[in-house]
Motif scaffolding. Structure first.
Motif, PDB file in Angstrom:
ATOM      1  N   TYR A 184      34.907 -37.354 110.390  1.00 60.89           N
ATOM      2  CA  TYR A 184      33.916 -36.457 109.774  1.00 60.89           C
ATOM      3  C   TYR A 184      33.363 -35.480 110.807  1.00 60.89           C
ATOM      4  N   LEU A 185      33.031 -36.002 111.973  1.00 60.53           N
ATOM      5  CA  LEU A 185      32.481 -35.151 113.039  1.00 60.53           C
ATOM      6  C   LEU A 185      33.509 -34.118 113.480  1.00 60.53           C
ATOM      7  N   ALA A 186      34.745 -34.527 113.632  1.00 59.48           N
ATOM      8  CA  ALA A 186      35.794 -33.600 114.056  1.00 59.48           C
ATOM      9  C   ALA A 186      35.936 -32.450 113.068  1.00 59.48           C
ATOM     10  N   ASN A 187      35.861 -32.768 111.780  1.00 57.51           N
ATOM     11  CA  ASN A 187      35.957 -31.716 110.768  1.00 57.51           C
ATOM     12  C   ASN A 187      34.747 -30.797 110.789  1.00 57.51           C
ATOM     13  N   LEU A 188      33.563 -31.349 111.015  1.00 52.70           N
ATOM     14  CA  LEU A 188      32.374 -30.505 111.109  1.00 52.70           C
ATOM     15  C   LEU A 188      32.481 -29.558 112.294  1.00 52.70           C
ATOM     16  N   LEU A 189      32.974 -30.059 113.416  1.00 47.51           N
ATOM     17  CA  LEU A 189      33.150 -29.211 114.594  1.00 47.51           C
ATOM     18  C   LEU A 189      34.163 -28.094 114.322  1.00 47.51           C
ATOM     19  N   ALA A 208      46.295 -43.718 110.898  1.00 45.50           N
ATOM     20  CA  ALA A 208      45.765 -44.627 109.871  1.00 45.50           C
ATOM     21  C   ALA A 208      44.283 -44.429 109.619  1.00 45.50           C
ATOM     22  N   ASP A 209      43.587 -43.751 110.527  1.00 40.77           N
ATOM     23  CA  ASP A 209      42.157 -43.503 110.348  1.00 40.77           C
ATOM     24  C   ASP A 209      41.877 -42.423 109.316  1.00 40.77           C
ATOM     25  N   HIS A 210      42.904 -41.668 108.935  1.00 38.65           N
ATOM     26  CA  HIS A 210      42.717 -40.516 108.047  1.00 38.65           C
ATOM     27  C   HIS A 210      43.089 -40.880 106.616  1.00 38.65           C
ATOM     28  N   TRP A 211      42.200 -40.505 105.687  1.00 37.44           N
ATOM     29  CA  TRP A 211      42.437 -40.776 104.282  1.00 37.44           C
ATOM     30  C   TRP A 211      42.484 -39.496 103.447  1.00 37.44           C
ATOM     31  N   ASP A 212      42.500 -38.356 104.078  1.00 37.58           N
ATOM     32  CA  ASP A 212      42.804 -37.107 103.386  1.00 37.58           C
ATOM     33  C   ASP A 212      43.620 -36.237 104.332  1.00 37.58           C
ATOM     34  N   GLU A 213      44.298 -35.274 103.735  1.00 42.45           N
ATOM     35  CA  GLU A 213      45.252 -34.487 104.503  1.00 42.45           C
ATOM     36  C   GLU A 213      44.603 -33.444 105.404  1.00 42.45           C
ATOM     37  N   LEU A 214      43.392 -33.019 105.070  1.00 44.50           N
ATOM     38  CA  LEU A 214      42.796 -31.890 105.767  1.00 44.50           C
ATOM     39  C   LEU A 214      42.691 -32.121 107.274  1.00 44.50           C
ATOM     40  N   GLY A 215      42.123 -33.256 107.671  1.00 47.70           N
ATOM     41  CA  GLY A 215      41.959 -33.531 109.093  1.00 47.70           C
ATOM     42  C   GLY A 215      43.280 -33.570 109.833  1.00 47.70           C
ATOM     43  N   ILE A 216      44.300 -34.117 109.181  1.00 47.39           N
ATOM     44  CA  ILE A 216      45.615 -34.213 109.838  1.00 47.39           C
ATOM     45  C   ILE A 216      46.215 -32.825 110.025  1.00 47.39           C
ATOM     46  N   TRP A 217      46.121 -31.994 108.976  1.00 49.24           N
ATOM     47  CA  TRP A 217      46.645 -30.630 109.113  1.00 49.24           C
ATOM     48  C   TRP A 217      45.927 -29.884 110.237  1.00 49.24           C
ATOM     49  N   ARG A 242      52.115 -39.762 108.214  1.00 52.24           N
ATOM     50  CA  ARG A 242      50.895 -40.115 107.488  1.00 52.24           C
ATOM     51  C   ARG A 242      50.635 -39.125 106.361  1.00 52.24           C
ATOM     52  N   LEU A 243      50.953 -37.855 106.573  1.00 50.49           N
ATOM     53  CA  LEU A 243      50.812 -36.873 105.505  1.00 50.49           C
ATOM     54  C   LEU A 243      51.666 -37.255 104.304  1.00 50.49           C
ATOM     55  N   VAL A 244      52.883 -37.708 104.588  1.00 50.62           N
ATOM     56  CA  VAL A 244      53.777 -38.129 103.505  1.00 50.62           C
ATOM     57  C   VAL A 244      53.180 -39.309 102.760  1.00 50.62           C
ATOM     58  N   GLU A 245      52.624 -40.257 103.503  1.00 49.84           N
ATOM     59  CA  GLU A 245      52.019 -41.429 102.873  1.00 49.84           C
ATOM     60  C   GLU A 245      50.869 -41.024 101.957  1.00 49.84           C
ATOM     61  N   LEU A 246      50.036 -40.111 102.427  1.00 50.91           N
ATOM     62  CA  LEU A 246      48.871 -39.699 101.647  1.00 50.91           C
ATOM     63  C   LEU A 246      49.273 -38.895 100.427  1.00 50.91           C
TER      64      LEU A 246
END
Length: 403
Positions: A184-189, A208-217, A242-246
């Motif tokens: 969450y913090l990384a995305n806010l930054l 595995a810590d990511h549950w949506d694609e946005l942060g990974i992209w 992980r993107l494929v998994e999500l």
């Protein structure tokens, strides 16, 4: 079968274990059995209220909580449950009074209760009120990273980005392995334009810590930019996996539905809708494919299978065109503020995007909202497709699907 050897406490403990495993039907059945033996057991009424609440049976939940409070007017969990139900009925003042009563009774030091109330308020959109309960939780548990992070989520929802990031940093100081807060913090930054700091935080996470694609992209984009990585660099492979998994893989039914939708759109464009024969043919293909996949999993002599929620298998004997028409129907969703959106799943999400963040790509908007919903409710919302996103948002309590 009724077991006369179980005490009311044992019924409560067993039902609580089932509830924690999200086996709400079984938990409720056990609680109802217990209540036939111990109708004055407050904890069983409270447990039934929360099981009903989890099943969206709000009227029955209210009745259970009120019965519990008749037996014990100062029961804090019953007050918290009733407050949540009252909010869902739009009885805000009464709901807030039920919550405030827990403070008057001296439960402000019950960290879990304060977090529960805060999250309920947050889910229903009363963010400022939720912040007060999160702050009470932190006052009595400064080392609770979860409570501190909730303050960050609320501050972000209120538009206080500096305060939000400060709270999330504090949560990570308490618990460095708190992945949700770090993502969450990384995305806010990133949103704030502090890309170097954002990358530093992203790199402390695992796929595995990511549950949506946005942060990974965003992480992939930053890595490519900063480290000059090529698209096929091995360092990016785990993140791409992980993107494929999500996103999930499109199965045969999804592919056929896409073909059906495309065929009907082409027919509409030609001002000559598909004939009944065409619809029946497409419907037969779909029915055959579904039957084939069920047969692979259950054998030719298996019973019809209902959905995962325990509903009976569909026994509707109408033509296969009913399925197709349902899939192409106009949908309607109602937001928590009463705003109504109608159209296809994609049109509704586009309208939501335009109202909140016009100009942002649709997939990025869904990913951003999914992250925000997770921070608000703890419910993971899919963001790979409009329908999945809207249904997940409804499950998170952020909107209601009428049809």
């Amino acid at each position: 079968m009724t077991n006369p050897f179980l005490s009311s406490e044992e019924y409560d403990e067993r039902a609580h274990a089932l509830y924690n495993e999200a086996r709400y039907d079984e938990a409720l059945a056990l609680l109802r059995e217990g209540l036939t033996l111990y109708p004055s057991a407050v904890e069983l009424h409270v447990g039934a209220g929360y099981a009903r609440l989890a099943r969206d049976e709000f009227m029955w939940a209210r009745r259970s909580f009120e019965e519990a409070l008749t037996l014990d007017p100062e029961h804090e969990d019953a007050l918290a449950g009733l407050g949540e139900v009252l909010l869902k009925f739009g009885q805000v003042e009464a709901g807030l009074r039920a919550y405030e009563r827990t403070i008057e009774l001296g439960y402000s030091d019950d960290v879990e209760l304060m977090l529960q109330i805060g999250r309920a308020l947050f889910r229903e959109g009363y963010v400022e009120h939720s912040l007060a309960y999160f702050e009470r939780a932190v006052q009595h548990a400064e080392d609770s990273a979860e409570a501190v992070a909730c303050i960050g989520y609320a501050q972000h929802r209120l538009g206080n980005e500096i305060e939000a990031m400060a709270a999330l940093r504090r949560a990570l100081t308490v618990e460095p392995q708190f992945a949700e807060a770090r993502v969450y913090l990384a995305n806010l930054l990133y949103d704030a334009g502090d890309l170097d700091e954002s990358l530093l935080e992203f790199e402390k996470t695992s796929p595995a810590d990511h549950w949506d694609e946005l942060g990974i992209w965003r992480l992939i984009e930053l890595k490519k930019s900063v480290y000059k990585l090529k698209d096929d660099d091995g360092e990016l492979k785990p993140w791409e996996a992980r993107l494929v998994e999500l996103a999930g893989e499109t199965d045969a039914i999804d592919e056929l539905l896409a073909e059906v939708e495309q065929a009907m759109m082409e027919a509409d464009d030609a001002d000559d809708g598909p004939s009944q024969g065409q619809l029946e043919t497409l419907g037969s293909l779909l029915t055959g494919l579904v039957g084939q996949q069920q047969g692979e999993g259950h054998g030719s002599d298996s019973e019809p299978v209902g959905d995962q929620a325990g509903a009976p298998a569909n026994t509707h004997d109408g033509s296969s065109t009913d399925v197709l028409m349902a899939d192409t129907a106009t949908h309607r969703v109602i937001m928590r503020d009463g705003t109504v959106f109608e159209g296809s799943w994609e049109e509704i999400v586009q309208a939501l995007r335009d109202a909140r963040d016009a100009g942002r790509p649709l997939d990025e908007y869904m990913a951003l909202e999914a992250r925000r919903f997770y921070g608000a409710t703890g419910t993971r919302v899919a963001s790979h497709a409009p329908e999945a996103f809207l249904r997940g948002s409804a499950d998170a309590g952020m909107l209601r699907i009428v049809r």
